[in-house]
Design an enzyme around this catalytic site. Structure first.
Site, PDB file in Angstrom:
ATOM      1  N   LYS A 153       0.385  -1.080   0.002  1.00  0.00           N
ATOM      2  CA  LYS A 153       0.724  -0.337   0.321  1.00  0.00           C
ATOM      3  C   LYS A 153       0.839   0.737  -0.143  1.00  0.00           C
ATOM      4  O   LYS A 153       0.520   2.489   0.183  1.00  0.00           O
ATOM      5  CB  LYS A 153      -1.093   0.003   0.893  1.00  0.00           C
ATOM      6  CG  LYS A 153      -1.549  -1.276   0.808  1.00  0.00           C
ATOM      7  CD  LYS A 153      -2.720  -0.443   2.225  1.00  0.00           C
ATOM      8  CE  LYS A 153      -2.440  -1.110   3.831  1.00  0.00           C
ATOM      9  NZ  LYS A 153      -3.570  -0.434   4.211  1.00  0.00           N
ATOM     10  N   LYS A 167       2.651   1.950   2.325  1.00  0.00           N
ATOM     11  CA  LYS A 167       2.500   2.712   3.645  1.00  0.00           C
ATOM     12  C   LYS A 167       4.151   2.122   4.571  1.00  0.00           C
ATOM     13  O   LYS A 167       4.064   1.105   4.613  1.00  0.00           O
ATOM     14  CB  LYS A 167       1.088   3.102   4.188  1.00  0.00           C
ATOM     15  CG  LYS A 167      -0.246   3.646   3.668  1.00  0.00           C
ATOM     16  CD  LYS A 167      -1.453   3.004   4.854  1.00  0.00           C
ATOM     17  CE  LYS A 167      -2.044   4.238   5.297  1.00  0.00           C
ATOM     18  NZ  LYS A 167      -3.120   4.409   5.501  1.00  0.00           N
TER      19      LYS A 167
END
Ligand code: C2G
Length: 128
Positions: free
Chosen positions: A44, A46
């Site tokens: 993602k 992240k």
């Protein structure tokens, strides 16, 4: 028993997360949170400050949360909903429309995000 499911990274916990979890839990009797692993966070794009284990332990301490399981890929949502007999899928409305394919299996609800707070904002503010 009406079961609710939601997904997320839940890093640097804040009231936006708590407001989402509370409203999700209020839609049923049981809330299953599917928590992004560190490996899936990389997918993602992240990077969480807290490890998966710590983010899991923090979520499990919240009164609105009944169970936490790992999210390892984008493709697990249908099996998660079916295998856990989920009635309601909930996400913040930054995801509005992205998971409508689940309407074949359960109710899909996008809740308004909490304004003015995010994990990214916390990180940026702390760097000032
Ligand atoms: N959220 C919110 N208000 C905020 C911040 C977050 O309502 N101010 C909600 C998001 O909409 C999401 C949940 O809190 O429903 C968790 O947010 P994140 O940890 O940022 O989740 P995200 O990275 O969007 O993960 O497969 C789905 C993904 O795992 C979603």
């Amino acid at each position: 028993m009406k079961k609710v499911i939601t997904y997320g990274t839940y890093d640097l916990l804040h009231m936006g997360h708590i407001n989402l979890l509370r409203r999700a839990r209020e839609l049923g009797d049981y809330l299953l949170v599917v928590l992004s692993t560190d490996e899936f966070n990389a997918i993602k794009h992240k990077t969480a400050y807290h490890s998966y284990e710590d983010r899991k332990g923090i979520l499990e301490a919240i009164r609105y949360v009944d169970e936490v399981i790992p999210e390892t890929c984008w493709e697990q949502k249908v099996s998660d909903v079916v295998d856990n007999q989920i009635d309601v899928f909930v996400m913040g409305d930054d995801w509005a429309g992205q998971f409508d394919f689940l309407k074949e299996y359960c109710e899909v609800v996008y809740l308004p995000r909490t304004d003015g707070i995010s994990t990214t904002k916390i990180k940026n503010d702390l760097h000032k």
